[in-house]
Design a protein around this motif. Structure first.
Motif, PDB file in Angstrom:
ATOM      1  N   GLY A  18       0.803  -1.214   0.000  1.00 11.45           N
ATOM      2  CA  GLY A  18       0.000   0.000   0.000  1.00 11.45           C
ATOM      3  C   GLY A  18       0.836   1.263   0.000  1.00 11.45           C
ATOM      4  O   GLY A  18       2.073   1.218   0.083  1.00 11.45           O
ATOM      5  N   SER A  19       0.164   2.392  -0.069  1.00  6.76           N
ATOM      6  CA  SER A  19       0.838   3.685  -0.127  1.00  6.76           C
ATOM      7  C   SER A  19       1.691   3.911   1.117  1.00  6.76           C
ATOM      8  O   SER A  19       1.241   3.692   2.247  1.00  6.76           O
ATOM      9  CB  SER A  19      -0.204   4.799  -0.251  1.00  6.76           C
ATOM     10  OG  SER A  19       0.418   6.058  -0.285  1.00  6.76           O
ATOM     11  N   GLY A  20       2.933   4.351   0.896  1.00  6.62           N
ATOM     12  CA  GLY A  20       3.859   4.617   1.988  1.00  6.62           C
ATOM     13  C   GLY A  20       4.681   3.428   2.415  1.00  6.62           C
ATOM     14  O   GLY A  20       5.586   3.566   3.252  1.00  6.62           O
ATOM     15  N   ASP A  21       4.401   2.246   1.871  1.00 12.88           N
ATOM     16  CA  ASP A  21       5.155   1.048   2.248  1.00 12.88           C
ATOM     17  C   ASP A  21       6.546   1.042   1.627  1.00 12.88           C
ATOM     18  O   ASP A  21       6.789   1.649   0.574  1.00 12.88           O
ATOM     19  CB  ASP A  21       4.433  -0.227   1.788  1.00 12.88           C
ATOM     20  CG  ASP A  21       3.234  -0.582   2.651  1.00 12.88           C
ATOM     21  OD1 ASP A  21       3.140  -0.054   3.773  1.00 12.88           O
ATOM     22  OD2 ASP A  21       2.416  -1.407   2.201  1.00 12.88           O
ATOM     23  N   ALA A  22       7.451   0.321   2.273  1.00 11.74           N
ATOM     24  CA  ALA A  22       8.736  -0.027   1.680  1.00 11.74           C
ATOM     25  C   ALA A  22       8.576  -1.402   1.034  1.00 11.74           C
ATOM     26  O   ALA A  22       8.183  -2.360   1.700  1.00 11.74           O
ATOM     27  CB  ALA A  22       9.829  -0.063   2.734  1.00 11.74           C
ATOM     28  N   LEU A  23       8.834  -1.487  -0.251  1.00 10.92           N
ATOM     29  CA  LEU A  23       8.744  -2.753  -0.973  1.00 10.92           C
ATOM     30  C   LEU A  23      10.120  -3.419  -0.971  1.00 10.92           C
ATOM     31  O   LEU A  23      11.098  -2.845  -1.469  1.00 10.92           O
ATOM     32  CB  LEU A  23       8.277  -2.509  -2.407  1.00 10.92           C
ATOM     33  CG  LEU A  23       8.268  -3.736  -3.328  1.00 10.92           C
ATOM     34  CD1 LEU A  23       7.334  -4.813  -2.796  1.00 10.92           C
ATOM     35  CD2 LEU A  23       7.898  -3.334  -4.749  1.00 10.92           C
ATOM     36  N   VAL A  24      10.179  -4.607  -0.410  1.00 13.32           N
ATOM     37  CA  VAL A  24      11.426  -5.375  -0.337  1.00 13.32           C
ATOM     38  C   VAL A  24      11.265  -6.589  -1.258  1.00 13.32           C
ATOM     39  O   VAL A  24      10.332  -7.376  -1.078  1.00 13.32           O
ATOM     40  CB  VAL A  24      11.720  -5.823   1.105  1.00 13.32           C
ATOM     41  CG1 VAL A  24      13.060  -6.550   1.171  1.00 13.32           C
ATOM     42  CG2 VAL A  24      11.718  -4.615   2.050  1.00 13.32           C
ATOM     43  N   VAL A  25      12.149  -6.730  -2.225  1.00 13.39           N
ATOM     44  CA  VAL A  25      11.996  -7.765  -3.248  1.00 13.39           C
ATOM     45  C   VAL A  25      13.242  -8.647  -3.280  1.00 13.39           C
ATOM     46  O   VAL A  25      14.361  -8.158  -3.449  1.00 13.39           O
ATOM     47  CB  VAL A  25      11.760  -7.141  -4.636  1.00 13.39           C
ATOM     48  CG1 VAL A  25      11.659  -8.235  -5.703  1.00 13.39           C
ATOM     49  CG2 VAL A  25      10.499  -6.296  -4.629  1.00 13.39           C
ATOM     50  N   ARG A  26      13.009  -9.943  -3.116  1.00 13.06           N
ATOM     51  CA  ARG A  26      14.112 -10.923  -3.145  1.00 13.06           C
ATOM     52  C   ARG A  26      14.050 -11.721  -4.437  1.00 13.06           C
ATOM     53  O   ARG A  26      13.053 -12.363  -4.748  1.00 13.06           O
ATOM     54  CB  ARG A  26      14.009 -11.861  -1.948  1.00 13.06           C
ATOM     55  CG  ARG A  26      15.100 -12.929  -1.869  1.00 13.06           C
ATOM     56  CD  ARG A  26      15.023 -13.667  -0.550  1.00 13.06           C
ATOM     57  NE  ARG A  26      15.960 -14.773  -0.466  1.00 13.06           N
ATOM     58  CZ  ARG A  26      15.621 -16.067  -0.643  1.00 13.06           C
ATOM     59  NH1 ARG A  26      14.355 -16.402  -0.895  1.00 13.06           N
ATOM     60  NH2 ARG A  26      16.527 -17.011  -0.547  1.00 13.06           N
ATOM     61  N   LEU A  27      15.156 -11.651  -5.198  1.00 17.67           N
ATOM     62  CA  LEU A  27      15.267 -12.401  -6.441  1.00 17.67           C
ATOM     63  C   LEU A  27      16.152 -13.631  -6.281  1.00 17.67           C
ATOM     64  O   LEU A  27      16.175 -14.495  -7.156  1.00 17.67           O
ATOM     65  CB  LEU A  27      15.823 -11.509  -7.564  1.00 17.67           C
ATOM     66  CG  LEU A  27      15.089 -10.182  -7.810  1.00 17.67           C
ATOM     67  CD1 LEU A  27      15.664  -9.488  -9.040  1.00 17.67           C
ATOM     68  CD2 LEU A  27      13.603 -10.390  -7.966  1.00 17.67           C
ATOM     69  N   GLY A  28      16.916 -13.692  -5.180  1.00 17.29           N
ATOM     70  CA  GLY A  28      17.739 -14.862  -4.911  1.00 17.29           C
ATOM     71  C   GLY A  28      19.076 -14.875  -5.623  1.00 17.29           C
ATOM     72  O   GLY A  28      19.715 -15.927  -5.726  1.00 17.29           O
ATOM     73  N   TRP A  29      19.526 -13.717  -6.106  1.00 17.36           N
ATOM     74  CA  TRP A  29      20.808 -13.617  -6.816  1.00 17.36           C
ATOM     75  C   TRP A  29      21.779 -12.774  -5.995  1.00 17.36           C
ATOM     76  O   TRP A  29      21.360 -11.927  -5.206  1.00 17.36           O
ATOM     77  CB  TRP A  29      20.608 -12.957  -8.180  1.00 17.36           C
ATOM     78  CG  TRP A  29      20.102 -13.916  -9.214  1.00 17.36           C
ATOM     79  CD1 TRP A  29      18.866 -14.516  -9.237  1.00 17.36           C
ATOM     80  CD2 TRP A  29      20.801 -14.381 -10.366  1.00 17.36           C
ATOM     81  NE1 TRP A  29      18.760 -15.321 -10.341  1.00 17.36           N
ATOM     82  CE2 TRP A  29      19.925 -15.263 -11.052  1.00 17.36           C
ATOM     83  CE3 TRP A  29      22.063 -14.153 -10.895  1.00 17.36           C
ATOM     84  CZ2 TRP A  29      20.288 -15.909 -12.225  1.00 17.36           C
ATOM     85  CZ3 TRP A  29      22.418 -14.788 -12.079  1.00 17.36           C
ATOM     86  CH2 TRP A  29      21.546 -15.657 -12.729  1.00 17.36           C
ATOM     87  N   PRO A  30      23.084 -12.984  -6.199  1.00 21.62           N
ATOM     88  CA  PRO A  30      24.052 -12.117  -5.524  1.00 21.62           C
ATOM     89  C   PRO A  30      23.944 -10.694  -6.038  1.00 21.62           C
ATOM     90  O   PRO A  30      23.458 -10.449  -7.156  1.00 21.62           O
ATOM     91  CB  PRO A  30      25.412 -12.745  -5.886  1.00 21.62           C
ATOM     92  CG  PRO A  30      25.154 -13.523  -7.135  1.00 21.62           C
ATOM     93  CD  PRO A  30      23.741 -14.025  -7.035  1.00 21.62           C
ATOM     94  N   THR A  31      24.377  -9.748  -5.223  1.00 18.37           N
ATOM     95  CA  THR A  31      24.250  -8.338  -5.593  1.00 18.37           C
ATOM     96  C   THR A  31      25.198  -7.945  -6.710  1.00 18.37           C
ATOM     97  O   THR A  31      24.958  -6.966  -7.418  1.00 18.37           O
ATOM     98  CB  THR A  31      24.521  -7.434  -4.374  1.00 18.37           C
ATOM     99  OG1 THR A  31      25.842  -7.690  -3.881  1.00 18.37           O
ATOM    100  CG2 THR A  31      23.510  -7.707  -3.274  1.00 18.37           C
TER     101      THR A  31
END
Length: 292
Positions: free
Chosen positions: A177-190
């Motif tokens: 929702g609005s104002g949230d921090a979206l954290v996304v894991r793709l499973g790959w090294p940075t």
């Protein structure tokens, strides 16, 4: 002033006035923080930062820009009265360092959000507009992990879309929702794997973030490598940071968070981001903490 860009790209220039330096952090209202505080129920926590082991400051000054050298170089000092101290040389935007990108990190048509000439905003003496100064009070909001790697790392070169996010929402029983921090894991090294295209966030996914009102993005991978479109702006940095003015937490370490979310059966939490209060930078290392 407004950016000269594709009118179909999500764009927040002018939305919060000509002097704004917070960008989408404006979406984190008092009500959003109250909702975030309600996520703390049992006291468990996880860090979203990669560990860093400094190197001795004995290599060339350009070495920290390479991925095979630590983001932090250290020189030990001894005062002669039994006290040890050290000097650090930090590369803020290193791929092996979890860091928070300020809005001045990216410019569009030689302008920094929301229309300040780049030469005026980013000077040899430091950043005068859109810098880490805007983060001095820290960031507290609700975080939502969308774990796209719950069955293993995403396929090489996969372009993450808004549909990927919505499938993850349905599977996890959450809604960004609005104002949230979206954290996304793709499973790959940075860091990019030589000769192997990495997955990354597509423009469709960035448009989805704009529609949902995402205030902050954090990911273990961000833009794809090589880029999906080497000619146009990169989705996360060029559009998300540059046009939407959405600060980015690059190179997040998300395995511990994903494991804790799976254990608890919860993918929402209070996210506290407290960078050092160093003003006038384009980015700064940070240790985000998720509290459940």
């Amino acid at each position: 002033m407004t950016a000269v860009t594709d009118p179909e790209l999500p764009d927040n220039w002018g939305r919060w006035g000509p002097e704004d330096e917070l960008g989408t952090l404006n979406l984190i209202t008092d009500q959003v923080r109250v909702r975030a505080a309600a996520e703390v129920r049992i006291g468990r926590w996880a860090s979203l930062a990669l560990p860093i082991t400094p190197n001795p400051m004995i290599s060339s000054p350009f070495a920290p820009t390479t991925v095979d050298v630590s983001p932090v170089q250290q020189m030990m000092q001894h005062t002669g009265i039994g006290v040890a101290a050290d000097l650090m040389l930090v590369t803020n935007h290193h791929a092996n360092s979890t860091h928070l990108d300020a809005l001045a990190h990216w410019s569009t048509d030689d302008q920094v959000y929301p229309g300040r000439p780049r030469a005026q905003a980013v000077t040899p003496a430091g950043v005068t507009h859109g810098s880490t100064t805007a983060f001095a009070a820290g960031i507290v909001t609700r975080g939502v992990l969308l774990d796209l790697a719950h069955e293993g790392p995403l396929a090489s070169g996969h372009a993450v879309t808004g549909q990927d996010f919505e499938r993850a929402e349905a599977r996890q029983g959450v809604e960004v929702g609005s104002g949230d921090a979206l954290v996304v894991r793709l499973g790959w090294p940075t860091t990019p794997v030589p000769g192997t295209p990495t997955p990354g966030i597509s423009l469709d996914a960035v448009r989805w973030m704009h529609r949902r009102g995402v205030a902050l993005f954090a990911g273990d991978r961000g833009d794809a490598y090589p880029p999906f479109d080497p000619v146009g702006p990169s989705p996360l940095h060029g559009v998300g940071l540059g046009l939407m003015a959405m600060p980015l937490i690059d190179a997040a370490g998300l395995d511990d968070l994903a494991a804790l979310c799976a254990e608890l059966g919860r993918h929402t939490f209070l996210l506290s981001v407290a960078p050092p209060r160093v003003h006038g930078l384009t980015g700064v290392p940070v240790n985000p903490i998720a509290v459940f």
